[in-house]
Design an enzyme around this catalytic site. Structure first.
Site, PDB file in Angstrom:
ATOM      1  N   ASP A 285       0.869  -1.163   0.000  1.00 40.55           N
ATOM      2  CA  ASP A 285       0.000   0.000   0.000  1.00 40.55           C
ATOM      3  C   ASP A 285       0.919   1.230   0.000  1.00 40.55           C
ATOM      4  O   ASP A 285       2.137   1.130   0.097  1.00 40.55           O
ATOM      5  CB  ASP A 285      -0.962   0.001   1.197  1.00 40.55           C
ATOM      6  CG  ASP A 285      -2.178   0.910   0.950  1.00 40.55           C
ATOM      7  OD1 ASP A 285      -2.125   1.742   0.021  1.00 40.55           O
ATOM      8  OD2 ASP A 285      -3.172   0.804   1.687  1.00 40.55           O
TER       9      ASP A 285
HETATM   10  C1  NOJ Z   1      -3.961   4.052   0.270  1.00 39.95           C
HETATM   11  C2  NOJ Z   1      -5.169   3.170   0.393  1.00 39.95           C
HETATM   12  O1  NOJ Z   1      -5.115   2.435   1.600  1.00 39.95           O
HETATM   13  C3  NOJ Z   1      -5.321   2.202  -0.764  1.00 39.95           C
HETATM   14  O2  NOJ Z   1      -6.552   1.539  -0.631  1.00 39.95           O
HETATM   15  C4  NOJ Z   1      -5.224   2.915  -2.070  1.00 39.95           C
HETATM   16  O3  NOJ Z   1      -5.424   2.031  -3.133  1.00 39.95           O
HETATM   17  C5  NOJ Z   1      -3.853   3.576  -2.154  1.00 39.95           C
HETATM   18  N1  NOJ Z   1      -3.725   4.531  -1.074  1.00 39.95           N
HETATM   19  C6  NOJ Z   1      -3.608   4.282  -3.488  1.00 39.95           C
HETATM   20  O4  NOJ Z   1      -4.363   5.420  -3.571  1.00 39.95           O
END
Ligand code: NOJ
Length: 753
Positions: A285
């Protein structure tokens, strides 16, 4: 104590797979593997590490710096690039100007629609309509692909039992089976039958794993998940996503029992890649590799990179610990060349499957033709309609007759942006049709007196109350549209209290004080607000954030052009103090019942300890939730009868058929979601009081009956042991065919050796 014999089913399916003859997919996969090998042979270590890096141009640096890095082969993927021309230009740089000419994979959060916005995923789950969920994802893919996007960070399939957690909006709620349904439907919808079709995009099952178990519902928080819960509650949707062919998986921000998900070698390498057989790539993530430093798990960026690669994370999102450290870590022998090669192989495999090497560019005129078409809006309206749950309808207040004088009141009745919900980077409020617009169109402007009452959901000023009162006084019925603005749910939007913000409760009380029927329509990203307000309403429609077509969907339901069929994908607590509360709880040694719980006001003053209802309940809330999982009313009624089982016993290889008659005993055609639950009465590990095993949607005319038939295999009624093996224990089971998790017809059967 006598232990029962346990049947273990381990890896049988995997063995069967091995015995199949090669299909055309396998042939093309062999072809892809050959091409990947050839590339790997040619690539330098720096180029390999570059493929493992994903950056956001907005954060990375200047456009020139970005292009230079792409040209040097330092970047394999981008997220958040906007516009087909932009994507094409950056692709051109990668293909024509970098030494290896490897195309980029372009990611984006396309969570519940791209431009055409569908209900938030929690709302989609409330439809229990797999076909529509799949169709919505296919539309989202078509729209996103027309802008050069190849990869969405969805589906989010974190089982969540805590409405305080803002990201419950993005999940399918509390149940593993319902999350698995959404996992399967979305992966199939986004990816289609052929990932290389230009209208499909790669899916990403996230957040692996346990993110929904954040302590206290506080986002990013630590989780404590016993292995038996990991395998039985949090893993099933990921298992389903992998089986459906999800191209990628994203690790979660949280730690699990002290180990960050992004550094969890056992969960990622052993379980996901080796045992589940996931052959796509794992992406971190956003900066979750670097965040292992803050977790107190990695000493610095270099250590974090080592831990993440060892834990089978193939691509790093946003932070740069791989690019900055992997070469040195390799020299020092702290990471293996084999793991770098495996990561790059997986990334290239997905790029080949997407057809990016053959067809990297997007037609810049395509978007014009595919964004927010009438056909897409039609599906959005249908799904929004089916996602709404009717929770209360005293005296058949709903549906309203066309032409009724309606006071339409509330801060969400005419807010084109707020009805869209969280994660709508590419949604456009100008496409939205609001409730006010739809009411005016259907019921006639002269029959709709509109007053927002509050300018937005958190508004604490009662300035608008006078207008609201005026609108109510001149009408026969009040329809209140209340809830949460979009920005109050989603990532990092934890709430400690479950109530409507601002002065909405006061507005609702004011509406009720006029003695006219009150219909409350709630738009929110979580279960909230009802305990304090529902007694003021005669009818409650829980609409989540319904998306672009919120207005027509709600107007159709309010005026009876459509009949509510949604059912709750999550238990509604009486209040935050009852959380976690979910239907699949354990019985405990002292289960509470109507007869044996004590309300705080029933305890005599100076009562002696142990004198009253020592059972599993709260003195104030009792033991039942506000609304159970699976609950939802209709404008008609359904009667359940004649439950039969094909046999009273089954072996571990058997199937059991369960039938029941469902009759539409009301006056309009309606759709019922008939649910099948089981309980394993005695096991090595205590089992939940009920577990959803299947469901069926049936549409019945007034007076019509149907025999609903479920078939469950023994392999569906067992459970995973802490070591991940599946067991079916002989013994007694209960089984229900039910309208929700708290009611239903009950029967029993025995699993015999
Ligand atoms: C953080 C989030 O937790 C995740 O779900 C998301 O896909 C990413 N950022 C990218 O934006």
């Amino acid at each position: 104590m006598m232990f029962k014999k346990t049947f273990l089913i381990v890896g049988v399916l995997m063995m069967l797979f091995g015995a199949c003859s090669p299909t055309s997919t396998q042939k093309s996969d062999n072809d892809i593997e050959g091409k990947v090998d050839a590339l790997l042979k040619e690539m330098t270590l720096e180029e390999k590490i570059g493929q493992m890096s994903q950056v956001d141009p907005g954060v990375f640096g200047t456009p020139e710096e970005l292009k230079a890095a792409i040209k040097n082969g330092e970047i394999g993927s981008l997220l958040n690039v906007f516009g087909a021309e932009n994507v094409n230009e950056l692709q051109r740089t990668a293909i024509e100007e970098s030494r290896m000419g490897i195309p980029l994979i372009i990611g984006r959060d396309v969570i519940h629609g791209y431009r055409t916005i569908f209900p938030i995923p929690l709302g989609m789950a409330a439809s229990w309509n797999e076909d529509l969920v799949r169709e919505s994802a296919a539309i989202a893919a078509r729209e996103a692909a027309s802008m050069g996007i190849n990869w969405t960070f969805a589906p989010m399939i974190d089982v969540s039992r805590d409405p305080r957690w803002g990201r419950i909006a993005e999940s399918a709620g509390e149940d593993p089976l319902l999350n698995s349904m959404v996992a399967r439907a979305m992966v199939q919808g986004y990816q289609g039958d052929d990932l290389s079709d230009p209208a499909t995009i790669a899916a990403c099952a996230k957040h692996y794993i346990g993110y929904g178990a954040a302590e206290g519902g506080r986002d990013y928080n630590t989780t404590i998940i016993p292995d038996i819960y990991l395998h039985n509650i949090y893993m099933p949707p990921f298992r389903e996503a992998v089986n459906a062919g999800a191209a990628t998986v994203m690790t979660a921000f949280n730690d699990i029992n002290g180990i960050p998900a992004t550094g969890h070698e056992r969960n990622n390498r052993q379980i996901l890649k080796n045992e589940l057989g996931f052959d796509g790539f794992v992406v971190s993530d956003w900066a979750s590799i670097e965040e292992m430093i803050a977790h107190g798990y990695a000493a610095d960026g270099k250590h974090a990179a080592e831990l993440a690669l060892n834990a089978a994370v193939d691509m790093e999102m946003s932070s740069r610990t791989y690019v900055n450290n992997l070469e040195q870590l390799l020299e020092e022998g702290k990471v293996k060349q084999e793991w770098i090669d495996d990561a790059v192989r997986r990334i290239l495999r997905v790029k080949f499957r997407l057809g990016l090497f053959d067809n990297p560019y997007v037609d810049v005129e395509l978007a014009e033709k595919v964004l927010v078409t009438d056909e897409h809006l039609e599906v959005a309206e249908k799904l929004a309609e089916e996602s709404v749950v009717l929770l209360k309808n005293d005296n058949n207040t709903l549906p309203l007759k066309k032409g009724t004088k309606v006071a339409l009141v509330g801060p969400l009745a005419d807010q084109p942006y707020e009805q869209l919900g969280t994660w709508i980077f590419d949604g456009d409020e100008n496409d939205s049709e609001t409730v006010l617009e739809a009411f005016n169109a259907y019921n006639g402007e002269n029959n709709v007196a509109f007053a927002e009452g509050l300018a937005y959901s958190r508004d604490k000023s009662e300035k608008g109350f006078r207008d609201a009162e005026r609108a109510i006084n001149q009408s026969d019925v009040v329809v209140l549209v209340v809830g949460e603005e979009s920005i109050l749910s989603g990532e990092a939007k934890t709430l400690a209290e479950l109530k409507f913000p601002g002065k909405q409760n006061e507005l609702i009380e004011l509406a009720a004080s006029k003695g006219k029927p009150v219909v409350m329509v709630v738009m929110a990203g979580r279960p909230t607000g009802l305990r304090q307000t529902q007694d003021f309403a005669d009818a409650v429609l829980y609409a989540w954030h319904p998306g672009t077509m919120a207005g027509p969907a709600i107007a159709n339901l309010v005026f009876g052009e459509a009949v509510p069929s949604g059912k709750l994908p999550v238990t509604f607590p009486k209040g935050e103090g009852q959380v976690p509360v979910y239907y699949a709880h354990k019985m405990s040694g002292r289960p509470a019942s109507e007869e044996n719980w004590t309300h705080i006001d029933e305890i005599p003053v100076h009562a002696v300890q142990h004198s009253l209802g020592n059972t599993n309940h709260s003195l104030d809330y009792g033991f039942t939730p506000l609304y159970p999982f699976g609950f939802g009313l209709s404008y008609t009624t359904f009667e359940y009868s004649d439950m039969n089982l094909s046999s009273e016993t089954m072996t571990q290889n058997d199937e059991l058929t369960i039938t029941a008659t469902i009759k539409n005993s009301g006056k309009v055609t309606g759709t019922e979601v008939v649910q099948l639950y089981t309980r394993d009465l005695v096991a090595f590990y205590t089992r939940p009081v009920r577990e959803l095993k299947d469901y069926k949607r049936v549409t019945l005319q007034p007076g019509e009956s149907v025999q609903v038939e479920f078939t469950i295999g023994a392999d569906e009624i067992g459970f995973y042991l802490p070591d991940g093996t599946y067991t079916i224990e002989p013994g007694d089971f209960h089984v229900w065919v039910a309208p929700n998790a708290a009611e239903g017809l009950q029967n029993e059967f025995e699993v015999v050796e």
